[in-house]
Design a protein around this motif. Sequence first.
Motif, PDB file in Angstrom:
ATOM      1  N   VAL A  97       3.693   9.811  -9.791  1.00 41.60           N
ATOM      2  CA  VAL A  97       3.036  10.036 -11.086  1.00 41.60           C
ATOM      3  C   VAL A  97       2.352  11.401 -11.090  1.00 41.60           C
ATOM      4  N   PHE A  98       1.693  11.741  -9.990  1.00 38.48           N
ATOM      5  CA  PHE A  98       1.017  13.038  -9.887  1.00 38.48           C
ATOM      6  C   PHE A  98       2.021  14.183  -9.991  1.00 38.48           C
TER       7      PHE A  98
ATOM      8  N   ILE B  12       2.395   1.657  -3.489  1.00 39.78           N
ATOM      9  CA  ILE B  12       1.384   2.135  -4.439  1.00 39.78           C
ATOM     10  C   ILE B  12       1.110   3.616  -4.190  1.00 39.78           C
ATOM     11  N   GLY B  13       1.010   3.992  -2.930  1.00 46.04           N
ATOM     12  CA  GLY B  13       0.784   5.407  -2.573  1.00 46.04           C
ATOM     13  C   GLY B  13       1.921   6.291  -3.060  1.00 46.04           C
TER      14      GLY B  13
ATOM     15  N   THR C 262       0.833  -1.202   0.000  1.00 35.37           N
ATOM     16  CA  THR C 262       0.000   0.000   0.000  1.00 35.37           C
ATOM     17  C   THR C 262       0.867   1.250   0.000  1.00 35.37           C
ATOM     18  N   THR C 263       1.924   1.238   0.758  1.00 34.49           N
ATOM     19  CA  THR C 263       2.833   2.372   0.812  1.00 34.49           C
ATOM     20  C   THR C 263       3.512   2.588  -0.536  1.00 34.49           C
TER      21      THR C 263
ATOM     22  N   GLY D 126       3.960   5.607  -5.504  1.00 33.65           N
ATOM     23  CA  GLY D 126       3.912   5.583  -6.966  1.00 33.65           C
ATOM     24  C   GLY D 126       2.876   6.561  -7.503  1.00 33.65           C
ATOM     25  N   VAL D 127       1.714   6.611  -6.871  1.00 31.15           N
ATOM     26  CA  VAL D 127       0.657   7.545  -7.286  1.00 31.15           C
ATOM     27  C   VAL D 127       1.127   8.978  -7.089  1.00 31.15           C
ATOM     28  N   ILE D 128       1.761   9.243  -5.960  1.00 30.46           N
ATOM     29  CA  ILE D 128       2.275  10.599  -5.686  1.00 30.46           C
ATOM     30  C   ILE D 128       3.341  10.967  -6.721  1.00 30.46           C
TER      31      ILE D 128
END
Length: 196
Positions: A14-15, A7-8, A4-5, A10-12
């Motif tokens: 990418v953003f 993925i979090g 989860t960390t 990775g999303v940050i």
Amino acid sequence: MGTTTLIGLGVIAVFVIFVVMIYNRLVSLRNQFKNGFAQIDVQLQRRHDLIPNLVEAAKAYLQHERSTLTEVMEARNNAVSAQKDAARDPGEAGKMQRLGGAESLLTKALANFYAVAENYPELKANETIQQLMEELSSTENRVAFARQAYNDGVMTYNTYREQFPNNIIAGMFAFKPTAQLELESPEARRAPKVAF
């Protein structure tokens, strides 16, 4: 670290990359329209430099037309002032509108000058006057082409800036809309006619 960390993060990541890409594109487009204005600025300076020479050369022939010459020089001085003001911040819509108005008045004053010159055959026959009027007409065409390139750049910048989600990032980083350089009246959009 858990899944989860990762993925979090990775999303940050990418953003952040996405925001940086939009920001860089906004900067690039803003610099393009500023460069477009720099091209207009060069041609307007050439135009403004030619006018005093034309007026000076015509003074001897137009003794009774001092008001026309004065009108041309006043319009030229106003246009020079508006040009310098716009050059400091080509993204400022009000400055671009003032420049467009000043250039319109200058074009009208030059049209009046050309109309008066038609009544003086010896003026039209003067080689210096002919050369200056030809250079001025050529410069008018260059200004029109440079203005079109600038306006295209402004349109691209404004369109990109207004699209979602770019508008959010543009607002966060204070990318303001800018105005195109437009002449005020349809007759002012035509280059002055020089006929001999």
